[in-house]
Design a protein around this motif. Sequence first.
Motif, PDB file in Angstrom:
ATOM      1  N   GLU A 173      76.601  27.073 -15.350  1.00 23.42           N
ATOM      2  CA  GLU A 173      75.182  27.403 -15.569  1.00 23.42           C
ATOM      3  C   GLU A 173      74.978  28.915 -15.610  1.00 23.42           C
ATOM      4  N   ALA A 174      75.661  29.632 -14.739  1.00 23.55           N
ATOM      5  CA  ALA A 174      75.536  31.093 -14.717  1.00 23.55           C
ATOM      6  C   ALA A 174      76.045  31.702 -16.018  1.00 23.55           C
ATOM      7  N   VAL A 175      77.147  31.192 -16.541  1.00 25.01           N
ATOM      8  CA  VAL A 175      77.677  31.697 -17.812  1.00 25.01           C
ATOM      9  C   VAL A 175      76.687  31.411 -18.941  1.00 25.01           C
ATOM     10  N   ALA A 176      76.120  30.222 -18.956  1.00 23.17           N
ATOM     11  CA  ALA A 176      75.125  29.887 -19.985  1.00 23.17           C
ATOM     12  C   ALA A 176      73.896  30.788 -19.857  1.00 23.17           C
ATOM     13  N   ALA A 177      73.439  31.003 -18.640  1.00 25.70           N
ATOM     14  CA  ALA A 177      72.285  31.883 -18.413  1.00 25.70           C
ATOM     15  C   ALA A 177      72.604  33.307 -18.869  1.00 25.70           C
ATOM     16  N   ALA A 178      73.803  33.781 -18.561  1.00 26.09           N
ATOM     17  CA  ALA A 178      74.206  35.125 -18.995  1.00 26.09           C
ATOM     18  C   ALA A 178      74.245  35.212 -20.516  1.00 26.09           C
ATOM     19  N   ALA A 179      74.676  34.149 -21.171  1.00 23.95           N
ATOM     20  CA  ALA A 179      74.701  34.135 -22.637  1.00 23.95           C
ATOM     21  C   ALA A 179      73.288  34.250 -23.207  1.00 23.95           C
ATOM     22  N   LEU A 180      72.317  33.630 -22.549  1.00 24.51           N
ATOM     23  CA  LEU A 180      70.926  33.723 -23.005  1.00 24.51           C
ATOM     24  C   LEU A 180      70.380  35.131 -22.820  1.00 24.51           C
ATOM     25  N   VAL A 181      70.749  35.770 -21.722  1.00 27.17           N
ATOM     26  CA  VAL A 181      70.322  37.159 -21.495  1.00 27.17           C
ATOM     27  C   VAL A 181      70.981  38.057 -22.541  1.00 27.17           C
ATOM     28  N   ALA A 182      72.280  37.879 -22.756  1.00 27.39           N
ATOM     29  CA  ALA A 182      73.005  38.705 -23.726  1.00 27.39           C
ATOM     30  C   ALA A 182      72.457  38.524 -25.136  1.00 27.39           C
ATOM     31  N   ALA A 183      72.009  37.328 -25.453  1.00 26.30           N
ATOM     32  CA  ALA A 183      71.478  37.060 -26.797  1.00 26.30           C
ATOM     33  C   ALA A 183      70.254  37.913 -27.102  1.00 26.30           C
ATOM     34  N   GLN A 184      69.538  38.330 -26.079  1.00 24.57           N
ATOM     35  CA  GLN A 184      68.348  39.143 -26.288  1.00 24.57           C
ATOM     36  C   GLN A 184      68.636  40.643 -26.255  1.00 24.57           C
ATOM     37  N   CYS A 185      69.881  41.013 -26.021  1.00 28.84           N
ATOM     38  CA  CYS A 185      70.256  42.428 -26.071  1.00 28.84           C
ATOM     39  C   CYS A 185      70.301  42.868 -27.538  1.00 28.84           C
ATOM     40  N   PRO A 186      70.088  44.150 -27.807  1.00 26.29           N
ATOM     41  CA  PRO A 186      70.101  44.613 -29.196  1.00 26.29           C
ATOM     42  C   PRO A 186      71.361  44.230 -29.972  1.00 26.29           C
ATOM     43  N   ALA A 187      72.517  44.241 -29.339  1.00 21.96           N
ATOM     44  CA  ALA A 187      73.759  43.882 -30.025  1.00 21.96           C
ATOM     45  C   ALA A 187      74.176  42.450 -29.742  1.00 21.96           C
ATOM     46  N   GLY A 188      73.281  41.667 -29.143  1.00 23.76           N
ATOM     47  CA  GLY A 188      73.620  40.308 -28.744  1.00 23.76           C
ATOM     48  C   GLY A 188      73.681  39.325 -29.893  1.00 23.76           C
ATOM     49  N   ASP A 189      74.553  38.342 -29.729  1.00 20.12           N
ATOM     50  CA  ASP A 189      74.654  37.251 -30.690  1.00 20.12           C
ATOM     51  C   ASP A 189      73.673  36.161 -30.300  1.00 20.12           C
ATOM     52  N   PRO A 190      72.903  35.669 -31.244  1.00 18.71           N
ATOM     53  CA  PRO A 190      71.968  34.587 -30.905  1.00 18.71           C
ATOM     54  C   PRO A 190      72.728  33.319 -30.509  1.00 18.71           C
ATOM     55  N   VAL A 191      72.099  32.526 -29.677  1.00 16.04           N
ATOM     56  CA  VAL A 191      72.667  31.242 -29.281  1.00 16.04           C
ATOM     57  C   VAL A 191      72.287  30.243 -30.368  1.00 16.04           C
ATOM     58  N   THR A 192      73.280  29.843 -31.156  1.00 17.34           N
ATOM     59  CA  THR A 192      73.013  28.974 -32.296  1.00 17.34           C
ATOM     60  C   THR A 192      73.617  27.580 -32.148  1.00 17.34           C
ATOM     61  N   THR A 193      74.324  27.347 -31.075  1.00 17.25           N
ATOM     62  CA  THR A 193      74.939  26.044 -30.871  1.00 17.25           C
ATOM     63  C   THR A 193      73.883  24.962 -30.679  1.00 17.25           C
ATOM     64  N   ALA A 194      74.208  23.773 -31.090  1.00 19.50           N
ATOM     65  CA  ALA A 194      73.298  22.636 -30.907  1.00 19.50           C
ATOM     66  C   ALA A 194      73.113  22.298 -29.433  1.00 19.50           C
ATOM     67  N   TYR A 195      73.979  22.815 -28.563  1.00 14.98           N
ATOM     68  CA  TYR A 195      73.915  22.501 -27.138  1.00 14.98           C
ATOM     69  C   TYR A 195      73.119  23.532 -26.347  1.00 14.98           C
ATOM     70  N   GLY A 196      72.652  24.583 -27.007  1.00 13.16           N
ATOM     71  CA  GLY A 196      71.808  25.578 -26.361  1.00 13.16           C
ATOM     72  C   GLY A 196      70.364  25.122 -26.351  1.00 13.16           C
ATOM     73  N   PRO A 197      69.505  25.899 -25.732  1.00 10.25           N
ATOM     74  CA  PRO A 197      68.082  25.533 -25.701  1.00 10.25           C
ATOM     75  C   PRO A 197      67.498  25.440 -27.115  1.00 10.25           C
ATOM     76  N   LYS A 198      66.664  24.466 -27.300  1.00 13.82           N
ATOM     77  CA  LYS A 198      65.999  24.300 -28.593  1.00 13.82           C
ATOM     78  C   LYS A 198      64.627  24.984 -28.599  1.00 13.82           C
ATOM     79  N   GLN A 199      64.030  25.091 -27.424  1.00 12.41           N
ATOM     80  CA  GLN A 199      62.742  25.763 -27.290  1.00 12.41           C
ATOM     81  C   GLN A 199      62.984  27.266 -27.124  1.00 12.41           C
ATOM     82  N   PRO A 200      62.128  28.088 -27.698  1.00  9.90           N
ATOM     83  CA  PRO A 200      62.344  29.536 -27.565  1.00  9.90           C
ATOM     84  C   PRO A 200      62.144  30.005 -26.128  1.00  9.90           C
TER      85      PRO A 200
END
Length: 140
Positions: free
Chosen positions: A54-81
């Motif tokens: 869960e912590a790794v997934a949460a960190a990925a969501l935080v990183a996705a919002q960084c200027p150089a972050g990759d968006p979370v595009t997997t079907a297993y990520g959150p669907k709601q913004p």
Amino acid sequence: MGTWDTGHFDNDTAADFSHTLDEAPAAERESIVRRALLLAINTQGYLDSDIAAEAVAAAALVAAQCPAGDPVTTAYGPKQPLPQLSPHLRDLAIRALDRAITQPCELLQLWGETDRTGPWREGIQQLRNTLTDTDHHQPT
């Protein structure tokens, strides 16, 4: 833990975490991310794989919002913004990732027993690099 690949959301626990975020009111989603990070950081001794995942997934969501972050595009990520997360979560995300790759941690142990530990660790390092980007990092 059912795991099907090395991605940050490619396991049952992270997919369930995404579902929890989707079901929560928008105003509560940042606190859910924060709690997942803090739970890993504050765990003394053995870190359970579910808490680490869960912590790794949460960190990925935080990183996705960084200027150089990759968006979370997997079907297993959150669907709601997610709302715009506080930049202060970056430091927590870094600390949570560091905890997830430090013994004693069940997730680290489980990955160490596979031939995919290298790609998994590379993914964690990529998240960490995004979160520590000195050109865009906000201190707490």
